[in-house]
Scaffold this active site. Structure first.
Site, PDB file in Angstrom:
ATOM      1  N   ARG A 108      -7.001  -6.875  10.186  1.00  0.00           N
ATOM      2  CA  ARG A 108      -6.405  -7.427  11.092  1.00  0.00           C
ATOM      3  C   ARG A 108      -7.054  -7.645  12.354  1.00  0.00           C
ATOM      4  O   ARG A 108      -6.545  -8.443  13.209  1.00  0.00           O
ATOM      5  CB  ARG A 108      -5.154  -6.632  11.008  1.00  0.00           C
ATOM      6  CG  ARG A 108      -4.074  -6.668  10.156  1.00  0.00           C
ATOM      7  CD  ARG A 108      -2.867  -5.857  10.188  1.00  0.00           C
ATOM      8  NE  ARG A 108      -1.886  -6.186   9.425  1.00  0.00           N
ATOM      9  CZ  ARG A 108      -0.852  -5.279   8.980  1.00  0.00           C
ATOM     10  NH1 ARG A 108      -0.642  -4.245   9.692  1.00  0.00           N
ATOM     11  NH2 ARG A 108      -0.153  -5.709   7.945  1.00  0.00           N
TER      12      ARG A 108
ATOM     13  N   GLY B  42       0.795  -1.157   0.050  1.00  0.00           N
ATOM     14  CA  GLY B  42       0.255  -0.024   0.177  1.00  0.00           C
ATOM     15  C   GLY B  42       0.832   1.242   0.039  1.00  0.00           C
ATOM     16  O   GLY B  42       0.580   2.257  -0.529  1.00  0.00           O
TER      17      GLY B  42
ATOM     18  N   SER C 265      -3.659   9.032   8.169  1.00  0.00           N
ATOM     19  CA  SER C 265      -2.766   7.892   7.166  1.00  0.00           C
ATOM     20  C   SER C 265      -1.729   8.691   6.804  1.00  0.00           C
ATOM     21  O   SER C 265      -1.865   9.794   6.046  1.00  0.00           O
ATOM     22  CB  SER C 265      -3.681   7.749   6.054  1.00  0.00           C
ATOM     23  OG  SER C 265      -2.946   7.135   5.175  1.00  0.00           O
TER      24      SER C 265
ATOM     25  N   ARG D 146      -7.950  -3.335  -1.317  1.00  0.00           N
ATOM     26  CA  ARG D 146      -7.701  -2.124  -0.540  1.00  0.00           C
ATOM     27  C   ARG D 146      -8.583  -0.826  -0.990  1.00  0.00           C
ATOM     28  O   ARG D 146      -8.100  -0.760  -2.092  1.00  0.00           O
ATOM     29  CB  ARG D 146      -6.448  -1.975   0.162  1.00  0.00           C
ATOM     30  CG  ARG D 146      -5.876  -3.175   0.694  1.00  0.00           C
ATOM     31  CD  ARG D 146      -4.374  -3.286   1.463  1.00  0.00           C
ATOM     32  NE  ARG D 146      -4.128  -1.959   2.413  1.00  0.00           N
ATOM     33  CZ  ARG D 146      -2.887  -1.812   2.627  1.00  0.00           C
ATOM     34  NH1 ARG D 146      -1.946  -2.367   2.394  1.00  0.00           N
ATOM     35  NH2 ARG D 146      -2.796  -0.958   3.651  1.00  0.00           N
TER      36      ARG D 146
ATOM     37  N   ASP E 248       0.890  -0.707  13.072  1.00  0.00           N
ATOM     38  CA  ASP E 248       1.268  -1.854  12.504  1.00  0.00           C
ATOM     39  C   ASP E 248       1.699  -2.965  13.634  1.00  0.00           C
ATOM     40  O   ASP E 248       1.955  -4.080  13.222  1.00  0.00           O
ATOM     41  CB  ASP E 248       2.272  -1.712  11.718  1.00  0.00           C
ATOM     42  CG  ASP E 248       2.160  -0.895  10.284  1.00  0.00           C
ATOM     43  OD1 ASP E 248       0.926  -0.975  10.018  1.00  0.00           O
ATOM     44  OD2 ASP E 248       2.895  -0.423   9.726  1.00  0.00           O
TER      45      ASP E 248
ATOM     46  N   ARG F 266       2.314  -9.362   8.793  1.00  0.00           N
ATOM     47  CA  ARG F 266       2.343  -9.176  10.199  1.00  0.00           C
ATOM     48  C   ARG F 266       1.407 -10.313  11.096  1.00  0.00           C
ATOM     49  O   ARG F 266       1.569 -10.609  12.161  1.00  0.00           O
ATOM     50  CB  ARG F 266       1.948  -7.689  10.828  1.00  0.00           C
ATOM     51  CG  ARG F 266       2.949  -6.757  10.012  1.00  0.00           C
ATOM     52  CD  ARG F 266       2.853  -5.162  10.882  1.00  0.00           C
ATOM     53  NE  ARG F 266       3.372  -4.344   9.707  1.00  0.00           N
ATOM     54  CZ  ARG F 266       4.634  -4.228   9.630  1.00  0.00           C
ATOM     55  NH1 ARG F 266       5.560  -4.828  10.355  1.00  0.00           N
ATOM     56  NH2 ARG F 266       5.016  -3.223   8.825  1.00  0.00           N
TER      57      ARG F 266
ATOM     58  N   GLN G 227       0.319   7.609   4.727  1.00  0.00           N
ATOM     59  CA  GLN G 227       0.453   7.380   3.278  1.00  0.00           C
ATOM     60  C   GLN G 227      -0.467   8.305   2.593  1.00  0.00           C
ATOM     61  O   GLN G 227       0.348   8.719   1.486  1.00  0.00           O
ATOM     62  CB  GLN G 227      -0.223   5.836   3.069  1.00  0.00           C
ATOM     63  CG  GLN G 227       0.570   4.861   3.392  1.00  0.00           C
ATOM     64  CD  GLN G 227      -0.002   3.220   3.203  1.00  0.00           C
ATOM     65  OE1 GLN G 227      -0.935   3.229   2.886  1.00  0.00           O
ATOM     66  NE2 GLN G 227       0.949   2.370   3.543  1.00  0.00           N
TER      67      GLN G 227
ATOM     68  N   LYS H  26      -6.055  -2.937   6.343  1.00  0.00           N
ATOM     69  CA  LYS H  26      -4.623  -3.082   6.001  1.00  0.00           C
ATOM     70  C   LYS H  26      -4.377  -4.345   5.132  1.00  0.00           C
ATOM     71  O   LYS H  26      -5.186  -4.829   4.298  1.00  0.00           O
ATOM     72  CB  LYS H  26      -3.917  -3.530   7.370  1.00  0.00           C
ATOM     73  CG  LYS H  26      -4.004  -2.101   8.455  1.00  0.00           C
ATOM     74  CD  LYS H  26      -2.998  -0.883   7.698  1.00  0.00           C
ATOM     75  CE  LYS H  26      -2.974   0.047   8.877  1.00  0.00           C
ATOM     76  NZ  LYS H  26      -2.427   1.264   8.095  1.00  0.00           N
TER      77      LYS H  26
END
Ligand code: S3P
Length: 447
Positions: free
Chosen positions: A357, A101, A174, A129, A326, A400, A176, A353
């Site tokens: 998750r 991502g 975010s 996503r 994360d 993860r 990102q 994610k």
């Protein structure tokens, strides 16, 4: 088959004490940014300690496709000869960002204000996503995105030939999206402003300054207001990538879980926008000491000394979520071995994610005999000090999730098998060897 090649099941067996030094790889976020800013500057950017995980290799390949020269001299030692702000060439083919991502959102930002067109795709996880959160602000600069339903990949972005600067308040916390807007702002005239209600990792702002861009940050009642002056000439800056706190969290948590463990994890970034997990572990009663704190390449780092500890459940403050976003999967695994409930609220972002998750950890922990409660934006793990294990859990193309259950399997009563550990190569390619070197019994079934 996973998108990373054949599925590789791995099993973590109850293990003796973990001992020794765990030198985890370079920070993934900083590695992506070093390659991208290197590609946008004029001259040679030398990078040491680059993470050679698949996600970062995908960014390196993309930077070549946009015209930069990217050279690997030795493990972790790379250089980028950039094309300058606004200098990206139109790629000949589709840009495949794999599982990453960060690659797709940051690169879309970096090309959105140049008059070129590029098409992006990814693996089965990335193509699910949400991309609208990245392309919506890019549309305000004048770029046009055409993707699948919900704005998902594969997606074509037509860059704005005559971009205008943007003032954008982030609707979700975010880094990102923040970084995509700042990278797009580089080639827009005037000031681009991003307002983040909650602070997220600040590597882009720090590195932009290092490359000579003018970036100011003000703390206001609206949040952090970041202002970038557009169209700078970026000048190369040597980047020494610190070791990744998100990767460090795995051996750290494993050592806390396994009786009599005592390990050292040297040179780990202690950037305050990333260190939430370590504060949380200390609040749970962890014997975790930051030794030899120092500054390396503009980032605070320390050596982490960690010893097995009896832990108790806590309420993790929701305002800490961005600084450990994360690390919730491995925290959830660890919480199963603590005494009492650990309550994690304000974690809705975990649903988008590499996998959902919250769901992946909840189902996997239940399979291992752990009681959990979940809501749309929270997870509570009812720790009892012991975990049965003896189950196979699904990693769902999520590195993860795979690493979290392999750590838990070292301290459970019976082995935990992960159906596909191959995604670990995206962020922590040496995980298996490093953990074995500490004494972890991890076995793999190949082919
Ligand atoms: C990252 C930001 C975070 C994080 C991801 C890396 C980055 O994502 O989960 O692993 O390098 O900017 P979001 O921006 O979606 O929160």
């Amino acid at each position: 088959m996973s998108a990373h090649g054949p599925a590789t099941p791995m099993t973590a067996h109850p293990s003796g004490p973990l001992r020794g030094t765990a030198s985890v790889p370079g920070d993934k976020s900083i590695s992506h940014r070093a390659l991208i800013l290197g590609a946008l500057s004029v001259g040679e950017t030398r990078i040491t300690g680059l993470l050679e995980g698949q996600d970062v290799l995908d960014t390196a390949r993309a930077m070549r496709a946009f015209g930069a020269e990217v050279i690997r001299h030795a493990p972790g030692d790379w250089s980028v000869h950039g094309v300058g702000v606004g200098g990206f060439a139109e790629p000949d083919g589709v840009i495949d960002c794999g599982n990453s991502g960060t690659s797709v959102r940051l690169i879309m930002g970096a090309m959105a204000t140049t008059g070129i067109t590029a098409t992006f795709t990814g693996d089965a996880s990335l193509n699910k996503r949400p991309m609208g959160r990245g392309t919506d602000p890019l549309a305000e600069f004048g770029a046009q995105a055409v993707g699948r339903s919900g704005g998902r990949l594969p997606l074509t972005l037509i860059g704005a030939a005559h971009p205008v600067p943007v003032r954008y308040a982030l609707p979700v916390p975010s880094a990102q999206v923040k970084s995509a807007v700042l990278l797009a702002g580089l080639n827009a005239p005037g000031a681009t402003v991003v307002i983040e209600p909650e602070p997220t990792r600040d590597h882009t702002e720090r590195m932009l300054r290092g490359f000579g861009a003018e970036v100011t940050v003000e703390t206001t009642p609206e949040g952090r207001v970041i202002t970038l002056t557009g169209q700078p000439e970026l000048t190369p800056c040597p980047i020494a990538v610190p070791r990744d706190p998100s990767s460090a969290a795995f051996p750290v948590c494993a050592a806390l879980m396994v009786q009599n463990s005592d390990i050292l994890v040297p040179g780990v970034s202690q950037n305050p926008t990333r260190n939430g997990i370590f504060l949380t572990l200390q609040e749970m009663g962890a014997d975790l000491v930051m030794e030899n704190p120092r500054d390396e390449g503009g980032e605070p780092v320390a050596d982490l000394r960690v010893r097995h500890s009896a832990l108790h459940g806590i309420i993790v403050p929701p305002e800490r979520a961005a600084a450990m976003i994360d690390e919730y999967p491995v925290l959830a695994a660890l919480a199963a071995l603590a005494e009492g409930p650990t309550v994690m609220r304000g974690i809705k972002e975990l649903r988008v994610k590499e996998s959902d998750r919250i769901d992946a950890m909840a189902r996997g922990l239940e399979a291992c005999g752990v009681r959990v409660d979940e809501t749309e934006d929270s997870l509570t793990v009812h720790g009892t000090g012991a975990v049965a294990g003896g189950a196979t859990v699904a990693s769902r193309l999520d590195h993860r999730i795979a690493m979290s259950f392999l750590c838990l399997g070292l301290a459970a009563q019976a082995p935990i098998r992960v159906d596909d550990a191959s995604p670990i190569a995206t962020s922590f390619p040496v995980f298996e060897d490093l953990m074995r070197g500490l004494g972890a019994q991890i076995t793999r079934e190949d082919g």
